[in-house]
Scaffold this motif. Structure first.
Motif, mmCIF file in Angstrom:
data_model
loop_
_atom_site.group_PDB
_atom_site.id
_atom_site.type_symbol
_atom_site.label_atom_id
_atom_site.label_comp_id
_atom_site.label_asym_id
_atom_site.label_seq_id
_atom_site.Cartn_x
_atom_site.Cartn_y
_atom_site.Cartn_z
ATOM 1 N N UNK A 102 9.153 -3.480 1.181
ATOM 2 C CA UNK A 102 8.820 -3.205 -0.208
ATOM 3 C C UNK A 102 7.619 -2.258 -0.298
ATOM 4 N N UNK A 103 7.544 -1.443 -1.348
ATOM 5 C CA UNK A 103 6.364 -0.576 -1.506
ATOM 6 C C UNK A 103 5.106 -1.393 -1.783
ATOM 7 N N UNK A 104 3.959 -0.843 -1.405
ATOM 8 C CA UNK A 104 2.657 -1.471 -1.650
ATOM 9 C C UNK A 104 1.905 -0.654 -2.682
ATOM 10 N N UNK A 105 1.218 -1.339 -3.593
ATOM 11 C CA UNK A 105 0.467 -0.666 -4.648
ATOM 12 C C UNK A 105 -0.995 -1.118 -4.613
ATOM 13 N N UNK A 106 -1.897 -0.151 -4.602
ATOM 14 C CA UNK A 106 -3.329 -0.428 -4.578
ATOM 15 C C UNK A 106 -3.764 -1.122 -5.863
ATOM 16 N N UNK A 107 -4.667 -2.108 -5.735
ATOM 17 C CA UNK A 107 -5.135 -2.830 -6.914
ATOM 18 C C UNK A 107 -5.913 -1.922 -7.876
ATOM 19 N N UNK A 108 -6.495 -0.841 -7.361
ATOM 20 C CA UNK A 108 -7.225 0.102 -8.212
ATOM 21 C C UNK A 108 -6.306 1.185 -8.788
ATOM 22 N N UNK A 109 -5.038 1.138 -8.409
ATOM 23 C CA UNK A 109 -4.036 2.098 -8.868
ATOM 24 C C UNK A 109 -4.342 3.516 -8.403
ATOM 25 N N UNK A 110 -5.006 3.624 -7.246
ATOM 26 C CA UNK A 110 -5.328 4.928 -6.670
ATOM 27 C C UNK A 110 -4.230 5.427 -5.741
ATOM 28 N N UNK A 111 -3.444 4.526 -5.149
ATOM 29 C CA UNK A 111 -2.441 4.947 -4.185
ATOM 30 C C UNK A 111 -1.310 3.923 -4.121
ATOM 31 N N UNK A 112 -0.224 4.350 -3.542
ATOM 32 C CA UNK A 112 0.873 3.445 -3.209
ATOM 33 C C UNK A 112 1.468 3.893 -1.873
ATOM 34 N N UNK A 113 2.242 3.027 -1.266
ATOM 35 C CA UNK A 113 2.767 3.296 0.070
ATOM 36 C C UNK A 113 4.137 2.664 0.240
ATOM 37 N N UNK A 114 4.936 3.257 1.117
ATOM 38 C CA UNK A 114 6.229 2.676 1.480
ATOM 39 C C UNK A 114 6.520 3.046 2.933
ATOM 40 N N UNK A 115 7.429 2.323 3.558
ATOM 41 C CA UNK A 115 7.770 2.548 4.964
ATOM 42 C C UNK A 115 9.156 3.142 5.099
ATOM 43 N N UNK A 116 9.292 4.048 6.066
ATOM 44 C CA UNK A 116 10.587 4.603 6.445
ATOM 45 C C UNK A 116 10.691 4.586 7.968
ATOM 46 N N UNK A 117 11.917 4.575 8.450
ATOM 47 C CA UNK A 117 12.132 4.657 9.894
ATOM 48 C C UNK A 117 12.426 6.106 10.267
ATOM 49 N N UNK A 118 11.709 6.601 11.260
ATOM 50 C CA UNK A 118 11.895 7.957 11.760
ATOM 51 C C UNK A 118 12.194 7.888 13.253
ATOM 52 N N UNK A 119 12.627 9.007 13.867
ATOM 53 C CA UNK A 119 12.867 8.993 15.319
ATOM 54 C C UNK A 119 11.627 8.613 16.128
ATOM 55 N N UNK A 120 10.419 8.746 15.523
ATOM 56 C CA UNK A 120 9.184 8.396 16.216
ATOM 57 C C UNK A 120 8.740 6.968 15.939
ATOM 58 N N UNK A 121 9.529 6.238 15.165
ATOM 59 C CA UNK A 121 9.192 4.856 14.869
ATOM 60 C C UNK A 121 8.941 4.620 13.391
#
Length: 218
Positions: free
Chosen positions: A141-160
């Motif tokens: 699941x995506x992650x959202x910063x409590x300060x609403x400054x950033x968000x993040x998500x994960x993907x799989x690539x050939x490098x991991x």
């Protein structure tokens, strides 16, 4: 062209680009099929106007990025709002019950993640577009910063497994509030590395190189 109508203003040390393209591209113009192409763009002044969103749709069609991070998008930047703007780009008489979904998907074949950055007196806001060809590589699941400054998500690539972070950090990086927000972001990045994940950090960090030519204070 939507690009000619999207007016941008850059830093005071750079020439205005109102009469030229509304964005600039740095780096390699062409990438190998196996490469991950990521782009960032500072919107300035909000993204909820149809002509600005039209420029974004045209940019994605031209450069076909896998990931596009948009900063200073303002507070009215929800996924639902931006999907609705995509619909407004097409004349209604060209749409029917049969083609409406395919036309909108072709105009913007991306997942949309957004943080509204609702801080008083600031434009804020960050939006990330992830191309739908990565749908089978999304993890967790995506992650959202409590300060609403950033968000993040994960993907799989050939490098991991890779964590993609899109951030718009506070314009005054030396203030106590900004330092706290930076600490939280650094802690999050460190937590990803501890899990043996690669990290890609995109966006407008509002920092400069710590050299005597750039810093105003020792």
């Amino acid at each position: 062209s939507f690009l000619s109508s999207a007016i941008s203003h850059r830093e005071h040390t750079e020439r205005p680009i109102d009469t030229s393209q509304a964005y600039t591209v740095q780096g390699e113009a062409e990438t190998a099929d196996s490469d991950l192409k990521a782009m960032t763009l500072n919107i300035r002044g909000g993204i909820s106007q149809a002509h600005k969103w039209g420029m974004i749709c045209e940019l994605t069609a031209t450069h076909d990025p896998d990931i596009l991070t948009l900063c200073e998008t303002g507070h009215d930047n929800s996924s639902a709002k931006l999907q609705w703007l995509t619909r407004k780009l097409h004349p209604r008489h060209h749409l029917s019950q049969d083609n409406i979904t395919s036309i909108h998907s072709a105009a913007l074949p991306y997942f949309i993640f957004s943080s509204d950055g609702s801080h008083q007196g600031e434009r804020g806001g960050v939006v990330t577009l992830l191309h739908k060809r990565w749908i089978h590589r999304r993890v967790g699941k995506p992650c959202y910063d409590q300060h609403k400054r950033w968000h993040a998500f994960d993907i799989r690539t050939p490098l991991g497994r890779t964590t993609v972070i899109s951030a718009y950090m506070k314009p005054d990086p030396s203030s106590p509030a900004a330092l706290k927000e930076w600490d939280d972001l650094i802690d999050f990045v460190a937590s990803r590395h501890l899990k043996k994940r690669r990290v890609i950090l995109l966006g407008d960090l509002n920092v400069s190189f710590n050299t005597h030519l750039r810093r105003s204070k020792p």
